[in-house]
Structure formats: C-alpha cells, structure tokens
Design a protein around this motif. Structure first.
Motif, PDB file in Angstrom:
ATOM      1  N   THR A 158       0.994  -1.591  -0.109  1.00 25.85           N
ATOM      2  CA  THR A 158      -0.308   0.186  -0.087  1.00 25.85           C
ATOM      3  C   THR A 158       0.584   1.442   0.165  1.00 25.85           C
ATOM      4  OG1 THR A 158      -0.146  -0.190   2.239  1.00 25.85           O
ATOM      5  CG2 THR A 158      -1.477  -1.090   1.446  1.00 25.85           C
ATOM      6  N   ASN A 159      -0.022   2.147  -0.024  1.00 22.99           N
ATOM      7  CA  ASN A 159       1.152   4.038  -0.386  1.00 22.99           C
ATOM      8  C   ASN A 159       1.836   3.420   1.019  1.00 22.99           C
ATOM      9  OD1 ASN A 159       0.778   4.276  -3.239  1.00 22.99           O
ATOM     10  ND2 ASN A 159      -1.366   5.617  -2.512  1.00 22.99           N
ATOM     11  N   GLN A 161       2.608   1.424   3.442  1.00 23.05           N
ATOM     12  CA  GLN A 161       3.700   0.496   3.708  1.00 23.05           C
ATOM     13  C   GLN A 161       4.936   1.131   3.292  1.00 23.05           C
ATOM     14  OE1 GLN A 161       1.752  -2.537   1.724  1.00 23.05           O
ATOM     15  NE2 GLN A 161       1.277  -4.480   4.206  1.00 23.05           N
ATOM     16  N   ASP A 215      -4.081   3.453  -5.134  1.00 22.31           N
ATOM     17  CA  ASP A 215      -4.617   2.190  -3.530  1.00 22.31           C
ATOM     18  C   ASP A 215      -5.548   0.519  -4.269  1.00 22.31           C
ATOM     19  OD1 ASP A 215      -2.125   2.121  -1.844  1.00 22.31           O
ATOM     20  OD2 ASP A 215      -3.179   3.409  -0.580  1.00 22.31           O
ATOM     21  N   ALA A 217      -6.585  -2.166  -4.121  1.00 21.48           N
ATOM     22  CA  ALA A 217      -7.180  -3.760  -3.650  1.00 21.48           C
ATOM     23  C   ALA A 217      -6.532  -4.892  -4.528  1.00 21.48           C
ATOM     24  CB  ALA A 217      -7.718  -3.842  -2.646  1.00 21.48           C
ATOM     25  N   ARG A 220      -3.487  -5.015  -6.512  1.00 22.27           N
ATOM     26  CA  ARG A 220      -2.285  -5.596  -4.730  1.00 22.27           C
ATOM     27  C   ARG A 220      -2.295  -6.694  -4.838  1.00 22.27           C
ATOM     28  NH1 ARG A 220      -3.275  -1.851  -2.621  1.00 22.27           N
ATOM     29  NH2 ARG A 220      -4.770  -2.924  -0.153  1.00 22.27           N
TER      30      ARG A 220
END
Length: 296
Positions: A158-159, A161, A215, A217, A220
């Motif tokens: 994520t951004n 993280q 971001d 999901a 990702r």
C-alpha cells in the motif's frame, strides 16, 4: 538513470582483496570467451575471505565457446546458470556462468526468476573484465537490477507501507528469498538492508521512490499472486539447478551441508553414499529439511 549508472559504476570499481582479483582472473582464464567476473554476496558484505566460500558470476560471450563439452553449453543455455567450484592458493569459491545475453535478461523484468536481479540489486564488484565493452555491458545490466527489484515489489504494498523506501527493500528481499530454497535465517533480508541503509535509500531515490500508486486492492492482490507464482517457479528452478549441480559441482553435497549448517544449525552429517550419489542424497535430504524449517 544516468546518476544511477554513475553510482553503480563507482560501486563496481571499488577495490577488493587482491586474492579475490587473482581468483577471478584464474576463473576467467579457464573459459574461452570470458567477458567479466562479478564478486557478490556475504563475503563481499563482511569482507571475510579466510575459511569462507566466495561467490562469483562469470559472464561469457557464448556458452559453446566457454566449454569444451557440448552438454555443458546445452545445460547452461536451458537452465542457467551452471555452477562450478573453485579452490586455489587457500581461496575457496563457487562461480555461476551466464552469457551476456542472459545477464541482460535476468537483470530485467523479463527474468525467468528473481535470482540474478535480487543479487545484483545489492552492491557488486567487477573484479575482472576483458575490455571496455565488457565493462559497459555489465554496468548497464547491473544498473537495471535495482529498477527491476523496486518495480516488481512496489505493487505488492500500500502507499502507507511504501512510504519508507527501506521497507520496500526489506519486503523485496523477503519475497526474493522466498523464491529459492534457502538456508538463511528469517532475519537475513533485514540484515542486508541494515548493513547499508543509506545506499539503498539513495538508489531508491534516484529511481523515483517513494512514490504514490493507485491504492487498488485488486491490483495489489494480483501483484501478490504474481509473486506467489514467481516463488513456486523459482523453487522448481532451484531443484533443477541442484540436479544439474550434482554433475558439475564436485563435492556439492558437502557444500550444501556446510551452507545449511552455517545458516540454520541443522546438524547435517554427510554420509559416504551421499557423496557417491549426491543428487539422490540431496533429494532425500530435502523433505526433512523443509519439515524442520532448515530451508524454506
């Protein structure tokens, strides 16, 4: 990218122990068409040579030219790299052989596994080169490895993280270690970054990290699943390379036992029959090591 090329060129040119250069020159002399020798790994990081096994990559122009035996060239072409032992004047090493074409590919996003670009995203030394063209080829390939590393790892985070660029590196080394059958303890990815945090931060900054991505999901999760596939494929390749090394690496089972005992305190004792039949011995040993967590 120009600034990164300069940084990588400076790293490649840093001096090393004279014994390392002598070993590299001897390895290159044994293979017609040798183009370069790269020194990398734990001995480079620690500076320890005595009682250790050094890690080299020998870069060649063509596999057929590099070997007197055609089957070795075929094996190197199909499942690169071939790995061989080396010992001379008290220096022990192993060296992996890659062609210049395979070096370029394996440092890029087209790589068959993370094995090469994960190593060359770390500091590397060019300890022997045939000429300036060889130096240029190596510099350009090695400079592409950090970009490959960060571009493939960043989408799994994520951004929030990825705000800390060192965390991207830590996550990346965790993922790449999971793509091979490794004996190192779980803290090794952190230790690599912690040894030179300023260097890793500088490389990331030169490549435009940290950066904000959408971001998403689902995107990702797709990236994470792609890594699972990398890891499954990487472990299969490790087994194939192990099978091949039983034919090219004299004493390979003893080296395997030494490395696992050194990193995982597994207490492995090599039996005489395992030295006679190293591939069979390794394949029988592997399931027990996996169950005990000595390799992952």
């Amino acid at each position: 990218m120009g600034d990164l090329q300069d940084l990588i060129a400076a790293e490649l040119a840093q001096p090393v122990d004279a014994r390392v250069r002598q070993a590299a020159g001897t390895i290159a002399a044994a293979h017609p068409g040798a183009r370069a020798v790269l020194f990398y790994g734990s001995c480079l990081r620690t500076g320890e040579i005595d009682g250790q096994m050094l890690d080299f990559y020998l870069i060649v122009s063509d596999y057929r030219q590099a070997y007197g035996k055609r089957w070795l060239a075929w094996a190197n072409q199909m499942i690169p790299p071939n790995v061989f032992p080396f010992e001379r004047n008290g220096v022990a090493a192993k060296y992996a052989v890659l062609s210049e074409d395979h070096l370029r590919r394996e440092c890029s996003v087209a790589a068959r596994s993370p094995s090469v670009w994960a190593r060359f995203a770390q500091p590397v030394r060019l300890v022997w080169a045939a000429d300036d063209n060889a130096r240029t080829t190596v510099r350009q390939a090695v400079a592409s490895a950090p970009s490959t590393f960060l571009e493939l790892v960043r989408p799994t985070m994520t951004n929030r993280q990825a705000t800390d660029v060192l965390q991207i590196w830590r996550e990346g080394f965790t993922l790449t270690y999971g793509s091979e059958l490794r004996a190192e303890r779980s803290g090794r990815p952190d230790a690599i970054v912690d040894q030179e945090p300023a260097r890793y931060a500088k490389v990331a900054n030169l490549l435009g990290f940290p950066r904000s991505d959408d971001d998403d999901a689902r995107a990702r999760q797709s990236a994470i699943e792609a890594w699972r596939q990398h890891q499954r494929r990487g472990k299969r390749l490790t087994l194939l390379r192990l099978a091949k090394a039983s034919l090219t690496f004299a004493g390979g089972v003893d080296y395997l036992a030494w490395k696992i005992n050194r990193h995982a305190d597994a207490g492995i004792v090599v039996k005489p029959w395992q030295r006679r039949w190293p591939l069979l011995g390794a394949l029988i040993l592997l399931p027990r090591l996996l169950r005990r967590g000595a390799v992952r």
